[in-house]
Design a protein around this motif. Structure first.
Motif, PDB file in Angstrom:
ATOM      1  N   VAL A   1     -54.095  17.470  -7.972  1.00 26.44           N
ATOM      2  CA  VAL A   1     -53.080  17.002  -7.028  1.00 26.44           C
ATOM      3  C   VAL A   1     -52.207  16.015  -7.789  1.00 26.44           C
ATOM      4  CG1 VAL A   1     -52.659  15.583  -4.978  1.00 26.44           C
ATOM      5  CG2 VAL A   1     -54.467  17.306  -4.940  1.00 26.44           C
ATOM      6  N   THR A   2     -50.890  16.062  -7.585  1.00 26.11           N
ATOM      7  CA  THR A   2     -49.999  15.098  -8.230  1.00 26.11           C
ATOM      8  C   THR A   2     -49.383  14.189  -7.174  1.00 26.11           C
ATOM      9  OG1 THR A   2     -48.208  16.768  -8.211  1.00 26.11           O
ATOM     10  CG2 THR A   2     -49.467  16.522 -10.242  1.00 26.11           C
ATOM     11  N   LEU A   3     -49.166  12.932  -7.569  1.00 24.94           N
ATOM     12  CA  LEU A   3     -48.655  11.892  -6.684  1.00 24.94           C
ATOM     13  C   LEU A   3     -47.440  11.220  -7.311  1.00 24.94           C
ATOM     14  CD1 LEU A   3     -52.088  10.082  -6.090  1.00 24.94           C
ATOM     15  CD2 LEU A   3     -51.124  11.900  -4.661  1.00 24.94           C
ATOM     16  N   GLY A   4     -46.576  10.652  -6.476  1.00 26.62           N
ATOM     17  CA  GLY A   4     -45.440   9.894  -6.980  1.00 26.62           C
ATOM     18  C   GLY A   4     -44.453  10.802  -7.681  1.00 26.62           C
ATOM     19  N   TYR A   5     -44.167  10.512  -8.956  1.00 25.13           N
ATOM     20  CA  TYR A   5     -43.385  11.449  -9.765  1.00 25.13           C
ATOM     21  C   TYR A   5     -44.304  12.613 -10.113  1.00 25.13           C
ATOM     22  CZ  TYR A   5     -39.662   7.994 -10.361  1.00 25.13           C
ATOM     23  OH  TYR A   5     -38.650   7.109 -10.129  1.00 25.13           O
ATOM     24  N   HIS A   6     -43.954  13.794  -9.634  1.00 24.90           N
ATOM     25  CA  HIS A   6     -44.837  14.943  -9.777  1.00 24.90           C
ATOM     26  C   HIS A   6     -44.658  15.582 -11.152  1.00 24.90           C
ATOM     27  CE1 HIS A   6     -46.155  14.809  -5.621  1.00 24.90           C
ATOM     28  NE2 HIS A   6     -44.912  14.511  -5.320  1.00 24.90           N
ATOM     29  N   TYR A   7     -45.753  15.645 -11.871  1.00 20.43           N
ATOM     30  CA  TYR A   7     -45.730  16.208 -13.219  1.00 20.43           C
ATOM     31  C   TYR A   7     -45.429  17.702 -13.157  1.00 20.43           C
ATOM     32  CZ  TYR A   7     -47.318  17.224 -17.975  1.00 20.43           C
ATOM     33  OH  TYR A   7     -47.394  17.625 -19.289  1.00 20.43           O
TER      34      TYR A   7
ATOM     35  N   PHE B   1     -47.631  -4.064 -13.879  1.00 25.00           N
ATOM     36  CA  PHE B   1     -47.811  -2.611 -13.962  1.00 25.00           C
ATOM     37  C   PHE B   1     -47.377  -1.971 -12.644  1.00 25.00           C
ATOM     38  CE2 PHE B   1     -50.424   1.145 -13.051  1.00 25.00           C
ATOM     39  CZ  PHE B   1     -50.207   1.926 -14.184  1.00 25.00           C
ATOM     40  N   GLN B   2     -46.629  -0.875 -12.743  1.00 26.55           N
ATOM     41  CA  GLN B   2     -46.168  -0.151 -11.561  1.00 26.55           C
ATOM     42  C   GLN B   2     -46.790   1.241 -11.540  1.00 26.55           C
ATOM     43  OE1 GLN B   2     -41.832  -0.355 -10.887  1.00 26.55           O
ATOM     44  NE2 GLN B   2     -41.752  -1.932 -12.489  1.00 26.55           N
ATOM     45  N   ALA B   3     -47.547   1.522 -10.505  1.00 18.63           N
ATOM     46  CA  ALA B   3     -48.161   2.850 -10.362  1.00 18.63           C
ATOM     47  C   ALA B   3     -47.088   3.811  -9.848  1.00 18.63           C
ATOM     48  CB  ALA B   3     -49.319   2.780  -9.381  1.00 18.63           C
ATOM     49  N   GLN B   4     -46.600   4.674 -10.726  1.00 21.92           N
ATOM     50  CA  GLN B   4     -45.487   5.554 -10.377  1.00 21.92           C
ATOM     51  C   GLN B   4     -45.870   7.029 -10.336  1.00 21.92           C
ATOM     52  OE1 GLN B   4     -42.704   4.414 -13.463  1.00 21.92           O
ATOM     53  NE2 GLN B   4     -41.824   2.792 -12.205  1.00 21.92           N
TER      54      GLN B   4
ATOM     55  N   PRO C   1     -50.280   1.006 -19.735  1.00 20.70           N
ATOM     56  CA  PRO C   1     -51.548   1.716 -19.908  1.00 20.70           C
ATOM     57  C   PRO C   1     -51.679   2.937 -19.009  1.00 20.70           C
ATOM     58  CG  PRO C   1     -51.867  -0.183 -18.497  1.00 20.70           C
ATOM     59  CD  PRO C   1     -50.443  -0.263 -18.996  1.00 20.70           C
ATOM     60  N   LEU C   2     -52.619   3.786 -19.361  1.00 23.17           N
ATOM     61  CA  LEU C   2     -53.066   4.871 -18.493  1.00 23.17           C
ATOM     62  C   LEU C   2     -54.413   4.450 -17.926  1.00 23.17           C
ATOM     63  CD1 LEU C   2     -52.923   8.675 -19.085  1.00 23.17           C
ATOM     64  CD2 LEU C   2     -55.081   7.623 -18.401  1.00 23.17           C
ATOM     65  N   LEU C   3     -54.551   4.505 -16.605  1.00 17.56           N
ATOM     66  CA  LEU C   3     -55.776   4.103 -15.932  1.00 17.56           C
ATOM     67  C   LEU C   3     -56.505   5.329 -15.430  1.00 17.56           C
ATOM     68  CD1 LEU C   3     -54.330   1.208 -13.715  1.00 17.56           C
ATOM     69  CD2 LEU C   3     -55.065   1.101 -16.111  1.00 17.56           C
ATOM     70  N   SER C   4     -57.823   5.363 -15.616  1.00 17.55           N
ATOM     71  CA  SER C   4     -58.633   6.506 -15.200  1.00 17.55           C
ATOM     72  C   SER C   4     -59.829   6.017 -14.397  1.00 17.55           C
ATOM     73  CB  SER C   4     -59.091   7.282 -16.443  1.00 17.55           C
ATOM     74  OG  SER C   4     -60.033   8.270 -16.095  1.00 17.55           O
ATOM     75  N   PHE C   5     -60.026   6.614 -13.207  1.00 15.95           N
ATOM     76  CA  PHE C   5     -61.120   6.245 -12.309  1.00 15.95           C
ATOM     77  C   PHE C   5     -61.979   7.485 -12.048  1.00 15.95           C
ATOM     78  CE2 PHE C   5     -57.345   3.765 -11.379  1.00 15.95           C
ATOM     79  CZ  PHE C   5     -57.801   2.460 -11.253  1.00 15.95           C
TER      80      PHE C   5
ATOM     81  N   THR D   1     -56.137   9.579 -12.339  1.00 17.94           N
ATOM     82  CA  THR D   1     -55.420   8.924 -13.429  1.00 17.94           C
ATOM     83  C   THR D   1     -54.083   8.436 -12.905  1.00 17.94           C
ATOM     84  OG1 THR D   1     -54.437  11.008 -14.209  1.00 17.94           O
ATOM     85  CG2 THR D   1     -56.518  10.331 -15.209  1.00 17.94           C
ATOM     86  N   VAL D   2     -53.740   7.210 -13.264  1.00 19.46           N
ATOM     87  CA  VAL D   2     -52.527   6.566 -12.758  1.00 19.46           C
ATOM     88  C   VAL D   2     -51.694   6.116 -13.943  1.00 19.46           C
ATOM     89  CG1 VAL D   2     -51.612   4.709 -11.322  1.00 19.46           C
ATOM     90  CG2 VAL D   2     -53.763   5.837 -10.684  1.00 19.46           C
ATOM     91  N   ARG D   3     -50.393   6.354 -13.851  1.00 26.70           N
ATOM     92  CA  ARG D   3     -49.488   6.054 -14.964  1.00 26.70           C
ATOM     93  C   ARG D   3     -48.232   5.364 -14.466  1.00 26.70           C
ATOM     94  NH1 ARG D   3     -50.545  11.404 -17.251  1.00 26.70           N
ATOM     95  NH2 ARG D   3     -52.663  11.868 -16.589  1.00 26.70           N
ATOM     96  N   GLN D   4     -47.620   4.559 -15.321  1.00 28.37           N
ATOM     97  CA  GLN D   4     -46.258   4.078 -15.110  1.00 28.37           C
ATOM     98  C   GLN D   4     -45.353   4.937 -15.967  1.00 28.37           C
ATOM     99  OE1 GLN D   4     -45.534  -0.157 -15.201  1.00 28.37           O
ATOM    100  NE2 GLN D   4     -43.389   0.100 -15.781  1.00 28.37           N
TER     101      GLN D   4
END
Length: 324
Positions: A111-117, A152-155, A182-186, A282-285
């Motif tokens: 699933v993609t969120l925010g700016y969709h890859y 950091f902005q989660a985009q 950074p790239l955050l991974s949970f 995974t969350v990215r700016q």
């Protein structure tokens, strides 16, 4: 060699940590790896019961429209509106037999969120964007600040759904326009092996376990390293679910907490799903402060036809695909 990483304890108040469902940063443990500057590993810093919120969001809330998932590539829009509603009874009744047909939730891969890859162009674009979930943004901001990344902005987010027969091929996350963030991974649910490689695809990787609740931060030099998830494994405790997912949520959540209690009915569905699955957020700016996307010609940001097969590998561990 593993060493203790220093965290920015004063950057996140205990109250904000509690609101995100996290222990006070002073109680976290964080580790680095020699030879991988900027890589930070944080073993489960979540408060008891709070992992359940993120599991429920990833299964019940985040797959909802207008967010995008792999099933959108193969099914009519009206068929993917409510994956949770169409799957919950089937999941609740599911036994261990592999002959049972898979529910739609079990067919979910990403699933993609925010700016969709865009999996075809490997880019983000300004015209394919939906609001980023506020609860996940708050969690990400606290973790990033604790690691020294203020503002950091989660985009953009990519949620990955793994089963015991799933894997993720070697790749590097370089599509974001700002690599200074950074790239955050949970990780939640069953465990996995994570391979952290080098700047070149052929460099030998270092292998490590990722367990439920663990957080991984890739920044600086480590932000653009190749990595992969070759294997999903039953949790190390030998129980159906990790014990950290059996813990009850505190009844006195702080005012403004982003954590919502899960009903027994909802958690029963989530727990059944996690018996053979792992979820990774995974969350990215994507953009630096004030940065804009370059002008694009002739694209609408939605060409994703080949995404389902190129991102996750299943049933064929020998198969290798090109990096994303």
């Amino acid at each position: 060699q593993v060493f203790r990483s220093q965290l920015s304890i004063s950057s996140v108040s205990d109250q904000d940590a509690y609101k995100a469902g996290l222990q006070p940063v002073s109680q976290w443990k964080a580790y680095g790896l020699s030879g991988y500057p900027g890589f930070i590993f944080i073993p489960n810093p979540f408060l008891p019961g709070c992992q359940r919120h993120w599991v429920k969001q990833c299964l019940k809330v985040y797959p909802q429209k207008p967010n995008v998932c792999n099933l959108d590539m193969h099914m009519a829009p009206e068929k993917t509106i409510d994956l949770w509603g169409q799957s919950k009874e089937q999941l609740r009744r599911k036994n261990s037999s592999k002959r049972d047909p898979r529910s739609l939730l079990e067919k979910l891969r990403w699933v993609t969120l925010g700016y969709h890859y865009n999996w075809d162009t490997k880019k983000y674009s300004a015209n394919h964007h939906t609001p980023f979930p506020s609860d996940l943004a708050f969690l990400s901001e606290q973790v990033a600040a604790a690691c020294g990344f203020w503002g950091f902005q989660a985009q953009a987010g990519i949620l990955n759904y793994y089963h015991f027969d799933s894997s993720l091929g070697i790749h590097v996350d370089e599509s974001e326009l700002d690599h200074s963030r950074p790239l955050l991974s949970f990780s939640f649910g069953q465990s996995s092996i994570f391979l952290l490689g080098g700047l070149k695809r052929e460099e030998a990787p270092t292998a490590m376990f990722m367990h439920s609740g663990d957080i991984m931060v890739m920044s600086g030099f480590s932000r653009l390293l190749y990595h992969a998830v070759p294997r999903v494994l039953p949790n190390r405790e030998g129980t159906v679910l990790p014990s950290c997912l059996d813990q009850a949520l505190s009844s006195d959540l702080p005012l403004g907490s982003v954590i919502e209690p899960s009903s027994d009915e909802d958690w029963q569905v989530c727990a059944k799903y996690l018996q053979s699955s792992r979820i990774n957020m995974t969350v990215r700016q994507v953009l630096a402060e004030g940065q804009k996307f370059p002008e694009e010609s002739g694209t609408n940001g939605k060409g994703q036809a080949s995404a389902d097969n190129s991102y996750h590998q299943e049933h064929s561990r020998a198969k290798r695909h090109k990096p994303n």
